[in-house]
Design an enzyme around this catalytic site. Structure first.
Site, PDB file in Angstrom:
ATOM      1  N   THR A  42       1.000  -1.137  -0.047  1.00 14.97           N
ATOM      2  CA  THR A  42      -0.043   0.070   0.197  1.00 14.97           C
ATOM      3  C   THR A  42       0.912   1.360   0.065  1.00 14.97           C
ATOM      4  OG1 THR A  42      -0.092   0.001   2.414  1.00 14.97           O
ATOM      5  CG2 THR A  42      -1.541  -1.108   1.400  1.00 14.97           C
ATOM      6  N   GLU A  85      -5.325  -3.689  -1.093  1.00 10.72           N
ATOM      7  CA  GLU A  85      -6.011  -5.266  -0.205  1.00 10.72           C
ATOM      8  C   GLU A  85      -7.165  -5.879  -0.939  1.00 10.72           C
ATOM      9  OE1 GLU A  85      -5.518  -1.880   0.500  1.00 10.72           O
ATOM     10  OE2 GLU A  85      -4.656  -2.047   2.556  1.00 10.72           O
ATOM     11  N   LYS A 118     -15.944  15.194  12.793  1.00  9.85           N
ATOM     12  CA  LYS A 118     -16.871  14.769  13.695  1.00  9.85           C
ATOM     13  C   LYS A 118     -17.552  15.960  14.715  1.00  9.85           C
ATOM     14  CE  LYS A 118     -15.465  10.069  13.991  1.00  9.85           C
ATOM     15  NZ  LYS A 118     -14.722   8.886  14.764  1.00  9.85           N
ATOM     16  N   TRP A 140     -21.064  13.065  11.772  1.00 13.79           N
ATOM     17  CA  TRP A 140     -20.150  12.948  10.952  1.00 13.79           C
ATOM     18  C   TRP A 140     -20.253  14.104   9.541  1.00 13.79           C
ATOM     19  CZ3 TRP A 140     -18.435   7.263  10.137  1.00 13.79           C
ATOM     20  CH2 TRP A 140     -17.803   6.684  11.279  1.00 13.79           C
TER      21      TRP A 140
HETATM   22  P1  ADP Z   1      -5.267   2.745  -5.142  1.00 12.51           P
HETATM   23  O1  ADP Z   1      -3.851   2.309  -5.389  1.00 12.51           O
HETATM   24  O2  ADP Z   1      -6.219   2.276  -6.192  1.00 12.51           O
HETATM   25  O3  ADP Z   1      -5.193   4.250  -4.795  1.00 12.51           O
HETATM   26  P2  ADP Z   1      -4.868   2.110  -2.596  1.00 12.51           P
HETATM   27  O4  ADP Z   1      -5.065   1.059  -2.198  1.00 12.51           O
HETATM   28  O5  ADP Z   1      -3.417   2.840  -2.676  1.00 12.51           O
HETATM   29  O6  ADP Z   1      -5.506   2.010  -4.202  1.00 12.51           O
HETATM   30  O7  ADP Z   1      -5.928   3.282  -1.936  1.00 12.51           O
HETATM   31  C1  ADP Z   1      -7.129   2.811  -2.032  1.00 12.51           C
HETATM   32  C2  ADP Z   1      -7.953   3.990  -1.446  1.00 12.51           C
HETATM   33  O8  ADP Z   1      -8.486   4.789  -2.756  1.00 12.51           O
HETATM   34  C3  ADP Z   1      -9.357   3.601  -1.093  1.00 12.51           C
HETATM   35  O9  ADP Z   1      -9.499   3.132   0.242  1.00 12.51           O
HETATM   36  C4  ADP Z   1     -10.084   4.992  -1.338  1.00 12.51           C
HETATM   37  O10 ADP Z   1     -10.049   5.875  -0.084  1.00 12.51           O
HETATM   38  C5  ADP Z   1      -9.431   5.616  -2.665  1.00 12.51           C
HETATM   39  N1  ADP Z   1     -10.155   5.341  -3.580  1.00 12.51           N
HETATM   40  C6  ADP Z   1      -9.973   4.365  -4.761  1.00 12.51           C
HETATM   41  N2  ADP Z   1     -11.021   4.392  -5.634  1.00 12.51           N
HETATM   42  C7  ADP Z   1     -11.882   5.723  -5.423  1.00 12.51           C
HETATM   43  C8  ADP Z   1     -13.086   6.117  -5.971  1.00 12.51           C
HETATM   44  N3  ADP Z   1     -13.587   5.610  -7.089  1.00 12.51           N
HETATM   45  N4  ADP Z   1     -13.421   7.058  -5.303  1.00 12.51           N
HETATM   46  C9  ADP Z   1     -12.884   7.554  -4.021  1.00 12.51           C
HETATM   47  N5  ADP Z   1     -11.944   7.141  -3.406  1.00 12.51           N
HETATM   48  C10 ADP Z   1     -11.293   5.918  -4.160  1.00 12.51           C
END
Ligand code: ADP
Length: 535
Positions: A178, A323, A432, A437
Site C-alpha cells: 500500500t 488489499e 466529527k 459526521w
Molecule cells: P489505489 O492504488 O487504487 O489508490 P490504494 O490501496 O492505494 O489503491 O488506495 C485505495 C484508496 O483509494 C481507497 O481506500 C479509497 O480511499 C481511494 N479510492 C479508490 N477508488 C476511489 C474512488 N472511485 N472514489 C473515491 N476514493 C477512491
C-alpha cells in the site's frame, strides 16, 4: 486441499493462442513500437530464473512501466513458482528501500528509466542478488550496480522448453505494498487462486465487461494494484493488450487509442482529464473507444459528462484498494437504472457502484453495528471475499481484520437500497461535529465546482462546543481573488446547513503525498493553532 492451478500457464496460453492472434504491444524506453506474444517469452523468463537459482516463494521485484517485457517477466516469475513484487517508483527512495528489505526481494527487473533510482538504493537492500535491466546490451548504460544483466541477452540463453511449475492454488503469486499514506507501507500477497478469481470476476458483463474482441489499454500502471487486474484478465479472455510504456500525457495516450483502435481503457481521473484536455485542444474524436474505467479517486462529474456526451464513451466509476486485488465495486447500471437520463443518470454514476459476485460489503458504526442500506446513513466500510486480503505480510496492521475476515477499508461510505455504495470520506479525515459526521469529500467536491477554485481540502478544527468544525482550505486559480463570503455563498444551500465550513483559508499550496493524494496529516499540523471565528 485445494486443487493445483497452474494459473500462469493457462493465462499465458490464452494470451498466446496463435489462432486468435492476441498480442501485447508496447512502447518501452528503448523501442518505439514492438509486437510480441507473452507466452513463449514468459516461458524463457521462467527457464532463466530457474537456472539462476530462483524458485518457490522467492520475491522478485519489478520497477517498470506497463510494457510487454514487464508482463513477460510477471508471468515468468509466477511460472517458476516465485512471487512478482511490483514496486511503485513514485514512492520516496527511502520508502522503496524499506519495502524491498521488508519483502526480502532477491532479484529485480528494472526499466532503464528507473536505473538511476535503483543505483541510489540497491546498496541498502541486503537480499538483492541480481539486477535484470529490461533492455538489450546495446542500450545498457554504464552502471556501478553489481550483478547486472541485460534482459534480452539473458533471455536469449533460454529456448523456452520449460514446464510451468504446478503449485497449490493458495500459493502466493504476487505482492504489492500500500502507498503508506499513514505510517509504513503494508505488504499484500495475492495467491494464484485470488488472482484467477479476480480476473474472472472483473471480466464479467456487469463488472468491466471484457471480451476477446476488446483491445485493452491499461493506462493504470501494473505497480498500481496490478493494473487493476487487467494484466491478468486480458490474457485470461484472450483480448489484445496495448501497453503504454512511460508516456501518459494526453497526446501519447490519444495516439495509442487511435492507431491501435483501443476499445477499452482504465485510468485515474487525472489521466482522464489530461486526455479530455488534449481532445478539446485538438478537436480530435474517439471513434474506437467504447468504455473507460475511472477509479483510484472519486471521478468528477465533469469527466463522466464529457466522455459520455461529447465522445460517446461509457464511463464506469470504480472503487478498490491494493488489499482487494484491487477491484471492490464498479458502477455499471442495473436494469432499474439503465433507462435513466441526464442528471439522474449522472447522480448514480457519481457513486462508486456495487460489488461483483464474491465480494461482500457492509457499513457499520464505530461499535461494529451494521447500518441500513438507505443511501444516506454513512459509516465504516468493511469488505470480505476470496479476493480480499485476510492479513498483511508479516502480520502487521492486524487490527484492520476481524475474526469473521471482515477488512475495515478505512473508508467511510453509504450504500443505497440497490446496493450502490458511495464513498464520503476516509475514516481518519471525516469531521466529527456534535457526534455527527461531516463528509470532507463532499465539501471539497462542492468547493472545486466554484470557477475560481483550483484545489480544496476540508479539515476538522477543534471546537469547544461541537468537538470539531470544518475549515475549508483553498488554492485559487491564478489571478482570481474571490472573498470567503463569495465561496461560502456559492456552497450555501447545496449541503446541510450544519455541514457548512465555519471558515475559509486561502493558501498558495496544499501538501501532497508521493502518489499525489492530499496529505491531510500535514495540513492538520499546519493549522493546529488555527482558531475558528465561531469558537
Ligand atoms: P489505489 O492504488 O487504487 O489508490 P490504494 O490501496 O492505494 O489503491 O488506495 C485505495 C484508496 O483509494 C481507497 O481506500 C479509497 O480511499 C481511494 N479510492 C479508490 N477508488 C476511489 C474512488 N472511485 N472514489 C473515491 N476514493 C477512491
Amino acid at each position: 486441499m485445494a486443487a493445483a492451478v497452474p494459473q500462469a500457464d493457462r493465462q499465458c496460453r490464452e494470451a498466446a493462442r496463435p489462432t486468435r492472434d492476441r498480442v501485447a504491444l508496447d512502447r518501452g524506453a528503448d523501442r518505439a513500437h514492438h509486437i510480441c506474444r507473452i507466452h513463449h517469452r514468459a516461458l524463457k523468463v521462467a527457464e532463466r530464473l530457474e537456472r539462476d537459482g530462483y524458485g518457490l516463494g522467492d520475491r522478485i521485484a519489478t520497477l517498470a512501466w506497463n510494457t510487454a517485457r514487464h508482463i513477460e517477466a510477471w508471468y515468468g516469475i509466477m511460472g517458476v513458482g516465485a512471487i512478482y513484487h511490483t514496486l511503485n517508483p513514485r514512492l520516496f527512495p527511502e520508502q522503496i528501500t524499506w519495502i524491498m528489505n521488508n519483502a526480502g526481494d532477491k532479484a529485480i527487473f528494472v526499466d532503464l528509466t528507473f536505473l538511476p533510482l535503483l543505483e541510489k538504493i540497491a546498496g541498502a537492500v541486503k537480499s538483492l542478488k541480481q539486477v535484470i535491466v529490461l533492455t538489450d546490451k546495446a542500450h545498457l548504460p554504464e552502471t556501478a550496480l553489481p550483478k547486472v544483466v541485460a534482459y534480452e541477452e539473458w533471455l536469449a540463453e533460454a529456448d523456452g522448453n520449460f514446464a510451468w511449475k504446478t503449485v497449490d492454488e493458495n500459493t502466493a503469486a504476487g505482492m504489492c505494498y500500500t502507498s503508506g499514506t499513514t505510517g509504513d507501507p503494508k505488504g499484500v500477497l495475492y495467491s494464484h487462486r485470488s488472482n484467477v478469481l479476480h480476473a474472472m470476476i472483473e471480466a464479467m458483463p456487469d463488472a468491466m465487461g471484457l471480451s476477446s474482441r476488446d483491445t485493452i489499454l491499461p493506462v493504470v500502471p501494473m505497480f498500481h494494484a496490478n493494473a487493476w487486474g487487467l494484466a491478468q484478465s486480458a490474457p485470461m479472455i484472450g483480448a489484445k493488450l496495448v501497453m503504454p510504456g512511460c508516456k501518459m500525457d494526453g497526446a501519447s495516450i490519444y495516439e495509442l487509442l487511435d492507431t491501435e483502435k483501443v476499445t477499452f481503457s482504465a485510468a485515474v481521473p487525472t489521466v482522464g482529464m489530461m486526455l479530455l484536455q488534449h481532445l478539446e485542444e485538438t478537436g480530435k474524436k474517439l471513434p474506437y473507444l467504447q468504455k473507460v474505467v475511472i477509479g483510484g479517486a472519486s471521478c468528477p462529474r465533469a469527466i463522466t459528462t464529457k466522455f459520455q456526451d461529447d465522445y460517446d464513451v461509457q464511463v464506469v466509476h470504480a472503487w478498490g484498494m491494493t488489499e482487494m486485488s484491487p477491484v471492490g465495486t464498479l458502477c455499471t447500471l442495473k436494469p432499474d437504472y439503465a433507462g435513466l437520463k441526464g442528471d439522474a443518470r449522472l447522480a448514480v454514476q457519481q457513486k462508486q457502484g456495487f460489488t461483483p459476485f464474491g465480494i461482500e460489503m457492509k457499513v457499520t458504526d464505530d461499535d461494529d453495528n451494521e447500518l441500513p442500506w438507505d443511501g444516506k446513513t454513512f459509516g465504516r466500510l468493511k469488505v470480505r471475499g476470496p479476493t480480499v486480503a485476510r492479513a498483511y505480510y508479516g502480520g502487521i496492521g492486524s487490527e484492520q481484520f476481524d475474526e469473521q475476515s471482515w477488512f475495515d477499508t478505512g473508508d467511510i461510505a453509504h450504500i443505497d437500497p440497490g446496493g450502490y455504495m458511495q464513498i464520503t470520506d476516509r475514516a481518519k479525515d471525516v469531521i466529527k461535529s456534535g457526534g455527527e459526521w461531516i463528509s470532507t469529500i463532499e465539501l471539497e467536491n462542492l468547493a472545486v465546482g466554484h470557477p475560481d477554485v483550483a484545489e480544496a481540502a476540508a479539515i476538522g478544527i477543534p471546537h469547544s462546543k461541537w468537538g470539531e468544525r470544518p475549515l475549508l482550505v483553498i488554492v485559487l486559480k491564478p489571478g482570481r481573488e474571490p472573498t470567503k463570503t463569495h465561496i461560502l455563498a456559492f456552497m450555501d444551500g447545496k449541503v446541510a446547513k450544519w455541514w457548512m465550513p465555519d471558515d475559509v483559508a486561502f493558501v498558495g499550496e496544499i501538501p501532497h503525498t508521493a502518489t499525489g493524494n492530499i496529505q491531510k496529516i500535514t495540513l492538520r499540523q499546519q493549522f493546529r493553532d488555527y482558531h475558528l471565528p465561531t469558537d
